[in-house]
Design a protein around this motif. Sequence first.
Motif, PDB file in Angstrom:
ATOM      1  N   LEU B  32     -17.964   9.289   4.187  1.00 53.20           N
ATOM      2  CA  LEU B  32     -16.551   8.913   4.311  1.00 53.20           C
ATOM      3  C   LEU B  32     -15.841   9.046   2.967  1.00 53.20           C
ATOM      4  CD1 LEU B  32     -16.905   5.797   6.644  1.00 53.20           C
ATOM      5  CD2 LEU B  32     -16.217   8.116   7.258  1.00 53.20           C
ATOM      6  N   VAL B  33     -16.518   8.640   1.901  1.00 53.27           N
ATOM      7  CA  VAL B  33     -15.899   8.713   0.578  1.00 53.27           C
ATOM      8  C   VAL B  33     -15.663  10.169   0.178  1.00 53.27           C
ATOM      9  CG1 VAL B  33     -16.359   8.331  -1.869  1.00 53.27           C
ATOM     10  CG2 VAL B  33     -16.724   6.472  -0.234  1.00 53.27           C
ATOM     11  N   LEU B  34     -16.639  11.023   0.439  1.00 56.40           N
ATOM     12  CA  LEU B  34     -16.463  12.439   0.098  1.00 56.40           C
ATOM     13  C   LEU B  34     -15.340  13.048   0.930  1.00 56.40           C
ATOM     14  CD1 LEU B  34     -20.144  13.687  -0.369  1.00 56.40           C
ATOM     15  CD2 LEU B  34     -18.486  12.999  -2.101  1.00 56.40           C
ATOM     16  N   HIS B  35     -15.217  12.571   2.172  1.00 56.01           N
ATOM     17  CA  HIS B  35     -14.094  13.038   2.999  1.00 56.01           C
ATOM     18  C   HIS B  35     -12.760  12.653   2.351  1.00 56.01           C
ATOM     19  CE1 HIS B  35     -11.480  13.628   6.486  1.00 56.01           C
ATOM     20  NE2 HIS B  35     -11.013  12.427   6.231  1.00 56.01           N
ATOM     21  N   LEU B  36     -12.647  11.397   1.929  1.00 53.42           N
ATOM     22  CA  LEU B  36     -11.401  10.945   1.305  1.00 53.42           C
ATOM     23  C   LEU B  36     -11.117  11.728   0.023  1.00 53.42           C
ATOM     24  CD1 LEU B  36     -11.483   7.068   1.776  1.00 53.42           C
ATOM     25  CD2 LEU B  36      -9.871   8.682   2.783  1.00 53.42           C
ATOM     26  N   LEU B  37     -12.175  12.051  -0.711  1.00 51.28           N
ATOM     27  CA  LEU B  37     -12.001  12.801  -1.966  1.00 51.28           C
ATOM     28  C   LEU B  37     -11.404  14.172  -1.710  1.00 51.28           C
ATOM     29  CD1 LEU B  37     -15.055  12.276  -4.291  1.00 51.28           C
ATOM     30  CD2 LEU B  37     -12.651  11.950  -4.832  1.00 51.28           C
ATOM     31  N   ARG B  38     -11.730  14.748  -0.553  1.00 51.80           N
ATOM     32  CA  ARG B  38     -11.229  16.091  -0.245  1.00 51.80           C
ATOM     33  C   ARG B  38      -9.776  16.071   0.219  1.00 51.80           C
ATOM     34  NH1 ARG B  38     -16.477  16.962   1.916  1.00 51.80           N
ATOM     35  NH2 ARG B  38     -15.756  16.294   3.947  1.00 51.80           N
ATOM     36  N   GLN B  39      -9.259  14.889   0.609  1.00 49.73           N
ATOM     37  CA  GLN B  39      -7.884  14.803   1.105  1.00 49.73           C
ATOM     38  C   GLN B  39      -6.893  14.704  -0.056  1.00 49.73           C
ATOM     39  OE1 GLN B  39      -7.775  14.939   4.573  1.00 49.73           O
ATOM     40  NE2 GLN B  39      -9.960  15.194   4.174  1.00 49.73           N
ATOM     41  N   GLU B  40      -5.627  14.836   0.290  1.00 51.06           N
ATOM     42  CA  GLU B  40      -4.557  14.608  -0.683  1.00 51.06           C
ATOM     43  C   GLU B  40      -4.625  13.160  -1.188  1.00 51.06           C
ATOM     44  OE1 GLU B  40      -1.950  16.767  -1.703  1.00 51.06           O
ATOM     45  OE2 GLU B  40      -3.345  18.206  -0.824  1.00 51.06           O
ATOM     46  N   GLU B  41      -4.087  12.956  -2.378  1.00 52.23           N
ATOM     47  CA  GLU B  41      -4.101  11.598  -2.934  1.00 52.23           C
ATOM     48  C   GLU B  41      -3.347  10.626  -2.030  1.00 52.23           C
ATOM     49  OE1 GLU B  41      -3.483  11.394  -7.140  1.00 52.23           O
ATOM     50  OE2 GLU B  41      -2.737   9.351  -7.045  1.00 52.23           O
ATOM     51  N   SER B  42      -2.284  11.116  -1.353  1.00 54.11           N
ATOM     52  CA  SER B  42      -1.469  10.238  -0.517  1.00 54.11           C
ATOM     53  C   SER B  42      -2.286   9.636   0.634  1.00 54.11           C
ATOM     54  CB  SER B  42      -0.272  11.001   0.039  1.00 54.11           C
ATOM     55  OG  SER B  42      -0.719  12.059   0.855  1.00 54.11           O
ATOM     56  N   VAL B  43      -3.306  10.368   1.098  1.00 54.77           N
ATOM     57  CA  VAL B  43      -4.110   9.877   2.221  1.00 54.77           C
ATOM     58  C   VAL B  43      -4.888   8.628   1.822  1.00 54.77           C
ATOM     59  CG1 VAL B  43      -6.049  10.426   3.749  1.00 54.77           C
ATOM     60  CG2 VAL B  43      -4.301  12.145   3.282  1.00 54.77           C
ATOM     61  N   SER B  44      -5.562   8.689   0.662  1.00 53.66           N
ATOM     62  CA  SER B  44      -6.344   7.528   0.265  1.00 53.66           C
ATOM     63  C   SER B  44      -5.435   6.392  -0.200  1.00 53.66           C
ATOM     64  CB  SER B  44      -7.375   7.891  -0.808  1.00 53.66           C
ATOM     65  OG  SER B  44      -6.779   8.590  -1.860  1.00 53.66           O
ATOM     66  N   GLU B  45      -4.253   6.716  -0.735  1.00 54.01           N
ATOM     67  CA  GLU B  45      -3.288   5.656  -1.105  1.00 54.01           C
ATOM     68  C   GLU B  45      -2.873   4.894   0.154  1.00 54.01           C
ATOM     69  OE1 GLU B  45      -1.248   5.312  -4.247  1.00 54.01           O
ATOM     70  OE2 GLU B  45      -2.810   6.495  -5.232  1.00 54.01           O
ATOM     71  N   ALA B  46      -2.525   5.648   1.208  1.00 49.00           N
ATOM     72  CA  ALA B  46      -2.068   5.018   2.452  1.00 49.00           C
ATOM     73  C   ALA B  46      -3.184   4.175   3.053  1.00 49.00           C
ATOM     74  CB  ALA B  46      -1.627   6.087   3.449  1.00 49.00           C
ATOM     75  N   PHE B  47      -4.387   4.697   3.009  1.00 49.95           N
ATOM     76  CA  PHE B  47      -5.526   3.976   3.570  1.00 49.95           C
ATOM     77  C   PHE B  47      -5.770   2.678   2.796  1.00 49.95           C
ATOM     78  CE2 PHE B  47     -10.380   3.957   4.049  1.00 49.95           C
ATOM     79  CZ  PHE B  47     -10.315   3.269   5.231  1.00 49.95           C
ATOM     80  N   GLY B  48      -5.879   2.809   1.481  1.00 51.52           N
ATOM     81  CA  GLY B  48      -6.129   1.629   0.650  1.00 51.52           C
ATOM     82  C   GLY B  48      -5.041   0.581   0.799  1.00 51.52           C
ATOM     83  N   ASN B  49      -3.787   1.023   0.799  1.00 55.38           N
ATOM     84  CA  ASN B  49      -2.697   0.060   0.896  1.00 55.38           C
ATOM     85  C   ASN B  49      -2.645  -0.620   2.259  1.00 55.38           C
ATOM     86  OD1 ASN B  49      -1.567   0.108  -1.694  1.00 55.38           O
ATOM     87  ND2 ASN B  49      -0.604   2.081  -1.267  1.00 55.38           N
TER      88      ASN B  49
END
Lengths: 208, 208
Positions: B32-49
């Motif tokens: 899952l983490v490697l998947h998030l790493l491959r996405q745009e920064e906005s994706v993990s920002e939205a998820f984390g927030n």
Amino acid sequence: MDFQPFASPLLENAVNEFAKLPGIGRKTALRLVLHLLRQEESVSEAFGNAIIRLRREVHYCKVCHNISDSEICPLCSDPSRDDTTICVVENIKEVMVIENTRQYRGLYHVLGGIISPMDGIGPSDIEIESLVGRVAGGGIKEVILALSPTMEGDTTNFYIFRKLAPYGVKVSILARGVSIGDELEYTDEVTLGRSILNRLPFDETFRS
Amino acid sequence: MDFQPFASPLLENAVNEFAKLPGIGRKTALRLVLHLLRQEESVSEAFGNAIIRLRREVHYCKVCHNISDSEICPLCSDPSRDDTTICVVENIKEVMVIENTRQYRGLYHVLGGIISPMDGIGPSDIEIESLVGRVAGGGIKEVILALSPTMEGDTTNFYIFRKLAPYGVKVSILARGVSIGDELEYTDEVTLGRSILNRLPFDETFRS
């Protein structure tokens, strides 16, 4: 499971975000979100921040493109490693897998993908030029191609092999043969055939 | 899979956080983490927030303890719902499940758990007093106990039944019987026995 409009938008938003992850459906997403809701606030803060910081602050090594918290990764800057050998892998996951075998002490080169015309990935989309640059820079004796034994992997291997030919560097690939613990009866014919062609002197199998 | 010290601490931290979730092991966490790493920064920002905001901003309804973005949840403040009936459930998940049946138009009361001496959960640890308070406040005609048909559920049902006895309110529980689509041959004896004892007039099964 449907979500009625009454459900908290905050909850719905968190469930949607989880459900975007590969292999996580809406039911699992809801279960994970309800789990986080039951924890202390500090737990979800730590989780959320870890994800945000990961993507925001992570670097990739300028030399080998492995994941790193600094410009040059700890592997490339470790003087105890053999800097005459480069192991070429598809992704950072394979670096971890190979490191875990504790059988390799050289450096790596992470391509970030393999050549796959079906997916529109050509040689210029992955880090092949920088690999050629490293070899051209001198000091490299051997390049080990450690890509998956698939058609795409073989295509990439062959492309790299041709690109490196002018530099007179030794290029090797991972041994292919029967897996340890496998039943010969169920091994596929191609693998079994290769393992016969590439059979080893029995005493060599004791080399670490 | 072990993680060697060379791996990025940011990566390791994110993997550790994912692996704390129930049903997610370290291999899945890494995927899952490697998947998030491959996405745009906005994706993990939205998820984390989404995760941080969920736990920080979520409210529980002051009346029924359901999850809510406001002090009183949309269900309790909906004038079109039948406010003479309260359905008692263990968790907010059951509210969603019952709402999805579209067969119930009354209010809810979320206990936040069930009485379970084995887990050290007594009547005062869950929202029973506030349920009694709602019934004592008047205007309630029926309380439907919709807890799981387990020993803990039955214990909690009985405790609530006794607590509500002084108020002369009708207390009912969910019908127990064979599931729709089940093969009778494989239905357990207790369920089958109950469904015979509580058999319904055939024409009643067409109601609603």
